[in-house]
Write an enzyme that holds these catalytic residues in place. Structure first.
Site, PDB file in Angstrom:
ATOM      1  N   HIS A   1       0.869  -1.334   0.123  1.00 42.84           N
ATOM      2  CA  HIS A   1       0.013  -0.236  -0.189  1.00 42.84           C
ATOM      3  C   HIS A   1       0.980   1.390  -0.132  1.00 42.84           C
ATOM      4  CE1 HIS A   1       0.818   0.526   4.343  1.00 42.84           C
ATOM      5  NE2 HIS A   1       0.819  -0.743   4.301  1.00 42.84           N
ATOM      6  N   ASP A   2       0.578   2.226  -0.745  1.00 41.88           N
ATOM      7  CA  ASP A   2       0.833   3.586  -0.613  1.00 41.88           C
ATOM      8  C   ASP A   2       2.319   3.905  -1.408  1.00 41.88           C
ATOM      9  OD1 ASP A   2      -1.222   4.909   0.664  1.00 41.88           O
ATOM     10  OD2 ASP A   2      -0.738   3.567   2.348  1.00 41.88           O
TER      11      ASP A   2
ATOM     12  N   GLY B   1       4.895  -1.014   2.898  1.00 42.62           N
ATOM     13  CA  GLY B   1       4.225   0.068   2.606  1.00 42.62           C
ATOM     14  C   GLY B   1       4.991   1.479   2.399  1.00 42.62           C
TER      15      GLY B   1
END
Length: 266
Positions: A127-128, A145
């Site tokens: 994520h991200d 992340g």
């Protein structure tokens, strides 16, 4: 689905949500699942068993070899089901068993993959993350992340990059490395956690990409001053600026070290 005259080709065993948007010339292979709010641009090829969840936007001319899991929920205990997104550019090759997750509220809600990247078998992009253009992530390379990977970087097989670390432009990360601090642009970095070290400018890689001898020599001089003269970071940066030559690549290297929040591998 698809422009008139160039309809999408959807295998009978595939499941495509009614809100999914497929561009012209898209091919959806056997046993694929294309979820709600997925937009797939022109001339994408989605291979067998690939699962794409939304909200996800995919540019043109990508190839998903399949099976892969793309745009699925983040593996983050802080994630509470907030709407988050994945954006993928154009011309990427995404090989078997790749996983790419959407963003979280704590990271700006977006995961982004640029253009013309190669994600080899088993790669994970959490994520991200932000992955630039012309990046190579070799077999089973893992980005935790909030990782940022600059244009032209290569991350070797079975390597892991810690949360919030940066991998600089045209950096080369050797296989089986564990990166817990920023990896400097244009340099070769290999090793595990506190044992990771830089091993000079990635001269061969830069030559293959068309960098001039003068640009590479300027980087080599900056590398020696920065890491091999026993100077403090502030003094080394000032010495490089005083001695020159201040090519655009050297300036980028200096900006990278000056903006490092986690520290960088030496």
């Amino acid at each position: 689905m698809g422009e008139q005259g160039r309809p999408a080709k959807i295998h009978p065993t595939a499941v495509v949500a009614t809100t999914a948007e497929l561009g012209s010339g898209v091919v959806i292979g056997p046993h694929c699942v294309i979820g709600e709010r997925v937009r797939i641009g022109d001339d994408n090829h989605v291979g067998p068993g690939t699962w794409i969840e939304g909200p996800t936007e995919i540019g043109p001319r990508n190839r998903f070899f399949g099976p892969a899991a793309v745009g699925t929920d983040p593996q983050d205990l802080k994630y509470r089901g907030e709407e988050s997104f994945l954006v993928i550019g154009e011309g990427n090759l995404i090989r078997e068993f790749v996983t790419i997750h959407r963003g979280t509220a704590g990271g700006g809600l977006y995961t982004r993959i640029g253009n013309r990247n190669l994600l080899m078998t088993g790669v994970h992009v959490a994520h991200d993350c932000v992955v630039g253009d012309n990046v190579i992530l070799a077999n089973s390379a893992t980005l935790a992340g909030h990782v940022w990977v600059g244009n032209g970087a290569s991350v070797g097989a079975f390597s892991g990059v810690h949360q919030f670390c940066r991998v600089g432009e045209h950096a080369f990360i050797g296989g089986y490395s564990v990166i817990t601090r920023d990896a400097l642009p244009y340099l070769k970095t290999v090793g595990i956690r506190g044992e990771a070290k830089t091993y000079g400018v990635n001269a061969v890689g830069l030559e293959r990409k068309g960098y001039s001898r003068e640009a590479i020599e300027a980087l080599q001089h900056a590398y020696r001053v920065l890491l091999h003269r026993g100077l403090s970071l502030r003094d080394a940066v000032q010495r490089i600026r005083d001695e020159g030559p201040l090519t655009s690549e050297v300036e980028h290297l200096l900006r990278f070290v000056e903006t490092s929040e986690r520290g960088f591998i030496r």
